[in-house]
Design an enzyme around this catalytic site. Structure first.
Site, PDB file in Angstrom:
ATOM      1  N   TYR A 467       0.820  -1.209   0.000  1.00  0.00           N
ATOM      2  CA  TYR A 467       0.000   0.000   0.000  1.00  0.00           C
ATOM      3  C   TYR A 467       0.855   1.261   0.000  1.00  0.00           C
ATOM      4  O   TYR A 467       0.560   2.227   0.693  1.00  0.00           O
ATOM      5  CB  TYR A 467      -0.980   0.004   1.169  1.00  0.00           C
ATOM      6  CG  TYR A 467      -1.847  -1.231   1.247  1.00  0.00           C
ATOM      7  CD1 TYR A 467      -2.453  -1.745   0.100  1.00  0.00           C
ATOM      8  CD2 TYR A 467      -2.061  -1.896   2.443  1.00  0.00           C
ATOM      9  CE1 TYR A 467      -3.248  -2.878   0.146  1.00  0.00           C
ATOM     10  CE2 TYR A 467      -2.862  -3.030   2.505  1.00  0.00           C
ATOM     11  CZ  TYR A 467      -3.446  -3.519   1.354  1.00  0.00           C
ATOM     12  OH  TYR A 467      -4.246  -4.642   1.393  1.00  0.00           O
ATOM     13  N   HIS A 468       1.907   1.239  -0.809  1.00  0.00           N
ATOM     14  CA  HIS A 468       2.765   2.406  -1.006  1.00  0.00           C
ATOM     15  C   HIS A 468       2.619   2.839  -2.462  1.00  0.00           C
ATOM     16  O   HIS A 468       3.248   2.268  -3.360  1.00  0.00           O
ATOM     17  CB  HIS A 468       4.226   2.056  -0.703  1.00  0.00           C
ATOM     18  CG  HIS A 468       4.453   1.582   0.697  1.00  0.00           C
ATOM     19  ND1 HIS A 468       5.500   0.743   1.045  1.00  0.00           N
ATOM     20  CD2 HIS A 468       3.767   1.825   1.837  1.00  0.00           C
ATOM     21  CE1 HIS A 468       5.446   0.497   2.353  1.00  0.00           C
ATOM     22  NE2 HIS A 468       4.405   1.134   2.853  1.00  0.00           N
TER      23      HIS A 468
END
Length: 531
Positions: A467-468
């Protein structure tokens, strides 16, 4: 109806879209310099006093209520490509942004990350190098109150120690250390943006063990610290006002207004001398694409065609099992030991790995109890059997930028304001798969050296994102292949800056927030010099 004043700010010098870490840091820096700053945030301002209640909601079995309210038409999206992307599990719309649910680990990118093409002949170079960002990394560590030991032999050079002392190694770290030493794997501490001692009026970490998605004590850094600081300097932060589009002048050289909508349906135009988009790696390109015009039919600041392209994320690799002895997992909710030994390479075989010794393997006693139908002695025995002997290693794995991985608009589906929703087109390439496999081999060797019975492996076919969101408005010196210049100002519009990880050229394998903060401070200085 919310009665807060959401009318535009008159005579604004800077309008910032997004109140996450990037927007908050830019707002604080520019407000402190004496500029009139207004921040427009799509989500609400959450009450910090609700942290414990939100933590309990997250822990309660059978309650699927989103901790930070994500979901529904407001947050609708489409996932394309080979891999489903769970976008709403990865973001928060609200004042504080991603720092409301992040894990809080903060590392500098390595020197090699900035020059992969020139040094190894892979991926692409950044238009800046580590030396350019080095003073801003130091400033970012101060801003985020980073706790660290400066003991990483693989890290780039530093100019001073971390602001706060490092957290001590956990008990399970000592179990990993012995096995890693036998395998000649060098381990070191993890820099964390959480208070190892009381700092600036905030509590020290008190060991709730629920660091993600909620830090009940407030010891973990959150962008509200800089939102509050910016407001103390005169900035204005307006919540629940999603920006619909940006407008530009007749020449197409300057943005003139951000058009936003209030909860009661009123539409306003916020004018300013300078504009900053700090809305994350998905909503930032989406806003640019929604701001199409006759002069920019493919979206604002998109003469290169690169807006939305080169979407990257880190991949997770992991191996876990159980030992015949206590491991004391869940006493610490974040990592305290890792290894960057498998990060840089000397040839084009590079696929960076950040190896992590996890402190949260297996279920917590409360997890077992709340999911059990047993009571009394039977429940006690179930907890004793299920908790306390788990162990696991994780890793962040690098993904190189590819044009086909992208954020675009799904015009067949709209949000609650009638705008096309973002579509995440995401897939893995063979290099990334091989890097995940390599990480698994290292992890398996460590657990086997420890004598663990391996129970699970997260490999190439079961991996998921960290989730970057990175790369969708990439930085460069060539306007034909990039969106922003080294100061993060768009090539096409002279008063539009983009702050955040969407400007990353490559992503390495490091958690991105410290680099986001460093770049944001650098961009703020450039804006200040223009005003």
């Amino acid at each position: 109806m919310n009665e807060a004043d959401r009318t535009p700010t008159e005579n604004a010098d800077v309008c910032i879209v997004g109140a996450g870490p990037a927007g908050a840091l830019v707002a604080d820096r520019l407000a402190a310099a004496g500029h009139e700053v207004v921040v427009l945030e799509a989500g609400p301002r959450f009450d910090p006093d609700d942290r414990e209640e939100r933590m309990e909601t997250h822990l309660r079995p059978g309650d699927d209520t989103p901790v930070w309210g994500m979901g529904g038409p407001r947050d609708a999206y489409t996932s394309g490509g080979d891999r489903f992307y769970p976008l709403n599990a990865a973001r928060v719309k609200g004042v504080g942004g991603s720092t409301l649910h992040w894990q809080g680990m903060v590392m500098r990118l390595h020197e090699q990350d900035f020059r992969l093409d020139s040094e190894l002949g892979v991926a692409e170079d950044w238009p800046i190098d580590y030396a350019d960002l080095r003073p801003y990394y130091a400033a970012a560590e101060e801003a985020l109150a980073v706790a660290g030991a400066s003991d990483n032999p693989f890290a780039p050079p530093r100019e001073q120690p971390h602001p706060l002392p490092a957290f001590p190694p956990s008990y399970s770290d000592s179990l990993f250390a012995e096995a890693c030493e036998e395998l000649e794997i060098t381990t070191h501490s993890v820099p964390n943006a959480r208070n190892s001692e009381p700092y600036d009026g905030e509590s020290a970490c008190v060991g709730y063990g629920t660091c993600r998605p909620v830090c009940p004590s407030g010891a973990k850094y959150h962008a509200l610290r800089h939102v509050d600081s910016a407001e103390g300097e005169g900035a204005r932060v307006i919540d629940e006002v999603p920006v619909q589009r940006l407008e530009h002048d007749e020449s197409g050289e300057r943005v003139t207004a951000a058009v936003y909508v209030t909860p009661d349906g009123e539409e306003y135009r916020q004018e300013a001398a300078e504009f900053v988009i700090a809305a994350g790696g998905v909503e930032t390109p989406r806003l640019l694409l929604l701001s199409e015009s006759d002069q920019y039919p493919d979206g604002l600041a998109n003469s290169s065609g690169a807006v939305g392209r080169y979407f990257m994320d880190h991949l997770f690799a992991g191996v876990g099992g159980r030992l015949d002895e206590p491991t004391r997992q869940k006493h610490v909710g974040f990592n305290t030991t890792e290894s960057h030994q498998f990060y840089d390479r000397e040839d084009a075989s590079r696929g960076a790995i950040k190896l992590e010794c996890l402190n949260y393997a297996g279920p917590a006693p409360a997890d077992i109890a709340m999911g059990s139908e047993s009571f009394g002695d039977d429940l006690l025995e179930e907890i004793r059997a299920g908790y306390g002997t788990h162990v696991a290693m994780g890793a962040l794995v690098e993904q190189f930028p590819r044009a086909e991985n992208r954020i675009t608009l799904d015009r067949s589906r709209t949000d609650d304001h009638g705008n096309p929703v973002p579509e995440v087109v995401w897939s893995l390439d063979e290099r990334t798969r091989r890097t995940i496999e390599r990480a698994n081999e290292i992890q398996r060797s460590v657990l086997e050296e420890m004598g663990a019975d391996i129970e699970w492996v997260v490999g190439p076919d079961s991996t998921g994102p960290a989730y970057h969101h990175m790369g969708t408005t990439r930085m460069g010196t060539d306007p034909e292949s990039s969106v922003v210049d080294p100061d993060l100002r768009t090539h096409d519009l002279a008063n539009l800056t983009i702050a955040g990880s969407s400007t990353f050229v490559t992503g390495g394998a490091m958690n991105p927030t410290l680099t986001i903060a460093a770049l944001s401070l650098k961009a703020a200085d450039a804006i200040d010099s223009r005003l």
